[in-house]
Design a protein around this motif. Structure first.
Motif, mmCIF file in Angstrom:
data_model
loop_
_atom_site.group_PDB
_atom_site.id
_atom_site.type_symbol
_atom_site.label_atom_id
_atom_site.label_comp_id
_atom_site.label_asym_id
_atom_site.label_seq_id
_atom_site.Cartn_x
_atom_site.Cartn_y
_atom_site.Cartn_z
ATOM 1 N N SER A 45 0.830 -1.202 0.000
ATOM 2 C CA SER A 45 0.000 0.000 0.000
ATOM 3 C C SER A 45 0.866 1.254 0.000
ATOM 4 C CB SER A 45 -0.894 0.015 1.237
ATOM 5 O OG SER A 45 -1.584 1.240 1.332
ATOM 6 N N THR A 46 0.374 2.295 -0.634
ATOM 7 C CA THR A 46 1.058 3.593 -0.587
ATOM 8 C C THR A 46 0.608 4.409 0.622
ATOM 9 O OG1 THR A 46 -0.656 4.553 -1.987
ATOM 10 C CG2 THR A 46 1.298 3.656 -3.099
ATOM 11 N N LYS A 47 -0.253 3.842 1.460
ATOM 12 C CA LYS A 47 -0.838 4.579 2.580
ATOM 13 C C LYS A 47 -0.035 4.505 3.866
ATOM 14 C CE LYS A 47 -5.442 4.035 0.738
ATOM 15 N NZ LYS A 47 -6.770 3.491 0.969
ATOM 16 N N ASN A 48 1.076 3.771 3.850
ATOM 17 C CA ASN A 48 1.916 3.787 5.042
ATOM 18 C C ASN A 48 3.383 3.731 4.656
ATOM 19 O OD1 ASN A 48 3.454 1.474 6.066
ATOM 20 N ND2 ASN A 48 1.541 0.373 6.369
ATOM 21 N N LYS A 49 4.216 4.172 5.558
ATOM 22 C CA LYS A 49 5.636 4.372 5.238
ATOM 23 C C LYS A 49 6.503 3.139 5.437
ATOM 24 C CE LYS A 49 6.850 6.096 9.832
ATOM 25 N NZ LYS A 49 7.483 7.162 10.591
ATOM 26 N N PHE A 50 5.957 2.064 5.992
ATOM 27 C CA PHE A 50 6.757 0.889 6.303
ATOM 28 C C PHE A 50 6.777 -0.079 5.129
ATOM 29 C CE2 PHE A 50 5.145 2.525 10.352
ATOM 30 C CZ PHE A 50 6.357 2.883 10.914
ATOM 31 N N ALA A 51 7.920 -0.702 4.898
ATOM 32 C CA ALA A 51 8.094 -1.577 3.738
ATOM 33 C C ALA A 51 7.768 -3.041 4.029
ATOM 34 C CB ALA A 51 9.536 -1.473 3.232
ATOM 35 N N PHE A 52 7.922 -3.467 5.279
ATOM 36 C CA PHE A 52 7.793 -4.881 5.617
ATOM 37 C C PHE A 52 7.046 -5.068 6.924
ATOM 38 C CE2 PHE A 52 11.843 -4.413 3.322
ATOM 39 C CZ PHE A 52 11.583 -5.250 2.241
ATOM 40 N N GLY A 53 6.685 -6.312 7.189
ATOM 41 C CA GLY A 53 6.059 -6.646 8.452
ATOM 42 C C GLY A 53 6.373 -8.074 8.858
ATOM 43 N N LEU A 54 6.234 -8.323 10.145
ATOM 44 C CA LEU A 54 6.253 -9.662 10.710
ATOM 45 C C LEU A 54 4.966 -9.810 11.497
ATOM 46 C CD1 LEU A 54 9.891 -9.867 12.172
ATOM 47 C CD2 LEU A 54 9.092 -10.712 9.949
ATOM 48 N N SER A 55 4.353 -10.978 11.401
ATOM 49 C CA SER A 55 3.111 -11.231 12.114
ATOM 50 C C SER A 55 3.146 -12.640 12.684
ATOM 51 C CB SER A 55 1.923 -11.084 11.158
ATOM 52 O OG SER A 55 0.710 -11.398 11.811
ATOM 53 N N MET A 56 2.584 -12.791 13.883
ATOM 54 C CA MET A 56 2.491 -14.103 14.522
ATOM 55 C C MET A 56 1.383 -14.058 15.554
ATOM 56 S SD MET A 56 6.026 -13.751 16.695
ATOM 57 C CE MET A 56 6.799 -12.817 15.375
ATOM 58 N N GLU A 57 0.951 -15.234 15.978
ATOM 59 C CA GLU A 57 -0.112 -15.319 16.969
ATOM 60 C C GLU A 57 0.340 -16.169 18.149
ATOM 61 O OE1 GLU A 57 -3.502 -16.869 14.894
ATOM 62 O OE2 GLU A 57 -3.928 -14.934 13.957
ATOM 63 N N PHE A 58 -0.279 -15.883 19.300
ATOM 64 C CA PHE A 58 -0.039 -16.614 20.540
ATOM 65 C C PHE A 58 -1.388 -16.926 21.168
ATOM 66 C CE2 PHE A 58 3.564 -13.931 19.686
ATOM 67 C CZ PHE A 58 4.635 -14.785 19.877
ATOM 68 N N SER A 59 -1.521 -18.116 21.719
ATOM 69 C CA SER A 59 -2.807 -18.508 22.291
ATOM 70 C C SER A 59 -3.033 -17.953 23.695
ATOM 71 C CB SER A 59 -2.951 -20.032 22.300
ATOM 72 O OG SER A 59 -1.950 -20.629 23.088
ATOM 73 N N SER A 60 -2.000 -17.361 24.302
ATOM 74 C CA SER A 60 -2.175 -16.778 25.635
ATOM 75 C C SER A 60 -1.150 -15.670 25.877
ATOM 76 C CB SER A 60 -2.004 -17.848 26.718
ATOM 77 O OG SER A 60 -0.656 -18.257 26.812
ATOM 78 N N GLN A 61 -1.454 -14.845 26.859
ATOM 79 C CA GLN A 61 -0.539 -13.778 27.261
ATOM 80 C C GLN A 61 0.761 -14.373 27.807
ATOM 81 O OE1 GLN A 61 -1.259 -10.376 26.860
ATOM 82 N NE2 GLN A 61 0.913 -10.139 27.304
ATOM 83 N N ALA A 62 0.656 -15.497 28.494
ATOM 84 C CA ALA A 62 1.853 -16.140 29.055
ATOM 85 C C ALA A 62 2.800 -16.606 27.946
ATOM 86 C CB ALA A 62 1.449 -17.312 29.939
ATOM 87 N N LEU A 63 2.261 -17.187 26.877
ATOM 88 C CA LEU A 63 3.108 -17.627 25.764
ATOM 89 C C LEU A 63 3.743 -16.442 25.055
ATOM 90 C CD1 LEU A 63 1.011 -20.561 24.296
ATOM 91 C CD2 LEU A 63 3.225 -20.708 25.452
ATOM 92 N N TYR A 64 2.996 -15.339 24.947
ATOM 93 C CA TYR A 64 3.558 -14.120 24.341
ATOM 94 C C TYR A 64 4.707 -13.588 25.202
ATOM 95 C CZ TYR A 64 3.814 -9.376 22.451
ATOM 96 O OH TYR A 64 4.258 -8.196 21.902
ATOM 97 N N ALA A 65 4.519 -13.579 26.508
ATOM 98 C CA ALA A 65 5.581 -13.124 27.422
ATOM 99 C C ALA A 65 6.800 -14.042 27.331
ATOM 100 C CB ALA A 65 5.053 -13.067 28.855
ATOM 101 N N ASP A 66 6.564 -15.364 27.240
ATOM 102 C CA ASP A 66 7.674 -16.304 27.102
ATOM 103 C C ASP A 66 8.453 -16.034 25.813
ATOM 104 O OD1 ASP A 66 6.910 -17.511 29.469
ATOM 105 O OD2 ASP A 66 5.982 -19.255 28.486
ATOM 106 N N TYR A 67 7.741 -15.749 24.735
ATOM 107 C CA TYR A 67 8.373 -15.419 23.446
ATOM 108 C C TYR A 67 9.241 -14.166 23.591
ATOM 109 C CZ TYR A 67 8.780 -13.178 18.892
ATOM 110 O OH TYR A 67 9.260 -12.522 17.785
ATOM 111 N N THR A 68 8.684 -13.144 24.194
ATOM 112 C CA THR A 68 9.390 -11.875 24.349
ATOM 113 C C THR A 68 10.717 -12.061 25.077
ATOM 114 O OG1 THR A 68 7.320 -10.645 24.311
ATOM 115 C CG2 THR A 68 9.214 -9.537 25.300
ATOM 116 N N ASN A 69 10.723 -12.947 26.058
ATOM 117 C CA ASN A 69 11.917 -13.169 26.877
ATOM 118 C C ASN A 69 12.769 -14.347 26.409
ATOM 119 O OD1 ASN A 69 11.339 -11.043 28.768
ATOM 120 N ND2 ASN A 69 9.672 -12.326 29.499
ATOM 121 N N HIS A 70 12.349 -15.021 25.365
ATOM 122 C CA HIS A 70 13.077 -16.205 24.890
ATOM 123 C C HIS A 70 14.462 -15.788 24.361
ATOM 124 C CE1 HIS A 70 14.086 -19.743 22.508
ATOM 125 N NE2 HIS A 70 13.188 -20.400 23.234
ATOM 126 N N PRO A 71 15.509 -16.568 24.647
ATOM 127 C CA PRO A 71 16.871 -16.219 24.194
ATOM 128 C C PRO A 71 16.985 -16.046 22.673
ATOM 129 C CG PRO A 71 16.950 -18.048 25.739
ATOM 130 C CD PRO A 71 15.497 -17.777 25.477
#
Length: 96
Positions: A45-71
């Motif tokens: 789209s020409t409507k935003n300035k970013f060229a790329f993205g990453l997307s993923m899903e987590f089934s819980s807040q705990a799994l998202y937190a584990d991902y954030t802190n994963h080595p």
């Protein structure tokens, strides 16, 4: 379900070896426990300035937190993200 997205622009030319190396490393994030539906995205789209993205899903807040802190995630941020991304926006959301 939590959807974690980050949209960004790289410092390097499109199609460069640096870009390829970045996305090769980014794809390894899909191997972190709890990550579902991982995608690397290219902005069309020409409507935003970013060229790329990453997307993923987590089934819980705990799994998202584990991902954030994963080595593997912290290594990616330190070794690839910090050196290659010039600008970004992170959006995390749940369905209404």
């Amino acid at each position: 379900m939590i959807t974690h997205t980050v949209f960004f622009t790289l410092k390097h030319a499109e199609g460069s070896v640096e870009e390829q190396n970045f996305f090769n490393a980014a794809r390894q994030l899909a191997n972190i426990p709890g990550v579902q539906h991982f995608s690397c995205l290219k902005q069309i789209s020409t409507k935003n300035k970013f060229a790329f993205g990453l997307s993923m899903e987590f089934s819980s807040q705990a799994l998202y937190a584990d991902y954030t802190n994963h080595p593997d995630h912290t290594h990616f941020v330190q070794q690839y993200w910090a050196d290659n991304v010039s600008d970004f926006m992170e959006i995390d959301y749940v369905l209404l």
